[in-house]
Scaffold this motif. Structure first.
Motif, short mmCIF file in Angstrom:
data_model
loop_
_atom_site.label_atom_id
_atom_site.label_comp_id
_atom_site.label_asym_id
_atom_site.label_seq_id
_atom_site.Cartn_x
_atom_site.Cartn_y
_atom_site.Cartn_z
N VAL A 1 -9.67 19.38 -8.72
CA VAL A 1 -10.96 18.82 -8.33
C VAL A 1 -10.77 17.34 -8.05
N TYR A 2 -11.17 16.92 -6.86
CA TYR A 2 -11.06 15.52 -6.45
C TYR A 2 -12.47 14.93 -6.43
N LEU A 3 -12.75 14.09 -7.42
CA LEU A 3 -14.08 13.50 -7.58
C LEU A 3 -14.11 12.15 -6.90
N CYS A 4 -14.75 12.08 -5.72
CA CYS A 4 -14.72 10.89 -4.86
C CYS A 4 -13.36 10.22 -4.96
N ALA A 5 -12.32 11.03 -4.70
CA ALA A 5 -10.94 10.63 -4.98
C ALA A 5 -10.10 10.58 -3.71
N TYR A 6 -8.92 9.98 -3.86
CA TYR A 6 -7.96 9.93 -2.77
C TYR A 6 -7.17 11.24 -2.73
N LEU A 7 -7.31 11.95 -1.63
CA LEU A 7 -6.60 13.21 -1.43
C LEU A 7 -5.71 13.03 -0.20
N THR A 8 -4.49 12.56 -0.45
CA THR A 8 -3.63 12.14 0.65
C THR A 8 -2.61 13.21 1.01
N GLU A 9 -2.08 13.08 2.22
CA GLU A 9 -1.05 13.98 2.70
C GLU A 9 0.30 13.63 2.05
N ALA A 10 1.28 14.51 2.22
CA ALA A 10 2.63 14.24 1.73
C ALA A 10 3.16 12.95 2.36
N GLY A 11 3.71 12.08 1.54
CA GLY A 11 4.27 10.84 2.03
C GLY A 11 3.26 9.76 2.37
N GLU A 12 1.99 10.00 2.11
CA GLU A 12 0.92 9.05 2.47
C GLU A 12 0.37 8.38 1.22
N SER A 13 0.34 7.07 1.21
CA SER A 13 -0.21 6.32 0.08
C SER A 13 -1.71 6.10 0.26
N GLU B 1 -3.10 3.13 0.31
CA GLU B 1 -3.22 2.04 1.27
C GLU B 1 -3.05 2.52 2.70
N ALA B 2 -2.08 3.40 2.94
CA ALA B 2 -1.84 3.90 4.29
C ALA B 2 -3.00 4.76 4.77
N SER B 3 -3.55 5.57 3.88
CA SER B 3 -4.64 6.45 4.30
C SER B 3 -5.89 5.65 4.62
N LEU B 4 -6.15 4.57 3.87
CA LEU B 4 -7.32 3.73 4.15
C LEU B 4 -7.15 2.95 5.45
N ARG B 5 -5.93 2.46 5.68
CA ARG B 5 -5.69 1.77 6.96
C ARG B 5 -5.91 2.71 8.13
N ALA B 6 -5.45 3.95 8.00
CA ALA B 6 -5.63 4.93 9.07
C ALA B 6 -7.10 5.24 9.30
N ALA B 7 -7.91 5.09 8.24
CA ALA B 7 -9.35 5.35 8.34
C ALA B 7 -10.12 4.11 8.78
N GLY C 1 0.76 1.89 -7.69
CA GLY C 1 0.40 3.25 -7.33
C GLY C 1 -0.32 3.37 -6.01
N LEU C 2 -1.03 2.31 -5.60
CA LEU C 2 -1.78 2.36 -4.35
C LEU C 2 -0.87 2.37 -3.13
N GLY C 3 0.36 1.91 -3.30
CA GLY C 3 1.31 1.90 -2.20
C GLY C 3 2.34 2.99 -2.28
N GLN C 4 2.19 3.87 -3.27
CA GLN C 4 3.17 4.95 -3.47
C GLN C 4 2.58 6.29 -3.07
N SER C 5 3.45 7.27 -2.90
CA SER C 5 3.02 8.59 -2.42
C SER C 5 3.83 9.68 -3.12
N THR C 6 3.46 10.91 -2.85
CA THR C 6 4.19 12.05 -3.37
C THR C 6 4.66 12.92 -2.21
N ALA C 7 5.85 13.49 -2.35
CA ALA C 7 6.44 14.26 -1.26
C ALA C 7 5.82 15.64 -1.12
#
Length: 236
Positions: A95-107, A109-115, A166-172
């Motif tokens: 469950v993602y509660l108003c949370a960051y749900l990012t793609e593989a390899g996406e931090s 910071e990167a997801s917010l810049r893309a948005a 953590g804001l600049g890190q991602s998971t594979a």
């Protein structure tokens, strides 16, 4: 067993701690939902800690819980839920509660810049040691806008500096690729734009629900959030 529910593991967001779930937990107990709250090192440790350390804290709690589990991450906690080692446990849902749900390899910071967001919150200041701190004068309006004044004061007094790695890190290999997922959009959120919640993160989840709340519904609408989470923890 009829009416059985999964254990709910709650993962707080940046600057917070397990204390933020106290009011919600009382309501969840009324629904007979067992709860475990994780303390993230990035918000509690005096030494630098990032996504890997936070994910390890969640994985450690998972290793101690028997039976079915539902993992709920709030805000930055969504990144942690995605990075945790869920293969060792019987995880039924994320469950993602108003949370960051990012793609593989996406931090974050990167997801917010893309948005189109220039950075994760211009109301956040950097401390000399590298940690982040919410501007106390803006925290009420950004994080707790729909909470009573007394609740705002109580929460702001408990906020702690957050290591920002953590804001600049991602998971594979994010866990939402392996498990059913629900995204809860908080439609009155002033910290993470509801449009980003819906159009960037929510579309990646299998289910999208909406609460007419600000960024911290566990404080502003604990009864409604408890009912929602109890339903998601229900075992068929």
């Amino acid at each position: 067993m009829p009416g059985a529910r999964a254990t709910l593991i709650l993962v707080h967001g940046a600057w917070h701690g397990p204390w933020c779930w106290d009011v919600l937990t009382a309501h969840l107990q009324a629904h007979a939902v067992a709860v475990q709250c994780v303390a993230l090192p990035s918000a509690a440790s005096a030494v630098p800690a990032g996504l890997a350390e936070d994910a390890a804290a969640v994985s450690e709690v998972l290793s101690r819980v028997s039976g079915a589990v539902v993992l709920c991450g709030h805000s930055y906690g969504g990144m942690v839920v995605s990075a945790a080692d869920t293969r060792q446990a019987d995880v039924r849902r994320l469950v993602y509660l108003c949370a960051y749900l990012t793609e593989a390899g996406e931090s974050v910071e990167a997801s917010l810049r893309a948005a189109g967001e220039r950075r994760p919150g211009h109301w956040i200041r950097r401390l000399s040691d590298g940690r982040m701190q919410v501007d106390a004068e803006r925290a009420a309006a950004r994080l707790y806008a729909d909470c009573p004044a007394a609740t705002q004061e109580w929460a702001i007094a408990r906020l702690r500096p957050q290591w920002g790695q953590g804001l600049g890190q991602s998971t594979a290999c994010p866990a939402w690729r392996r498990h059913p997922s629900t995204y809860v959009v908080c439609s009155e959120d002033r910290a993470l734009a509801p449009s980003i919640q819906r159009e960037v993160y929510g579309v990646r989840a299998q289910q999208v629900l909406t609460l007419a709340s600000g960024h911290c519904p566990f404080l502003s609408q604990p009864r409604q959030l408890a009912q929602l989470l109890a339903g998601l923890a229900q075992l068929s």
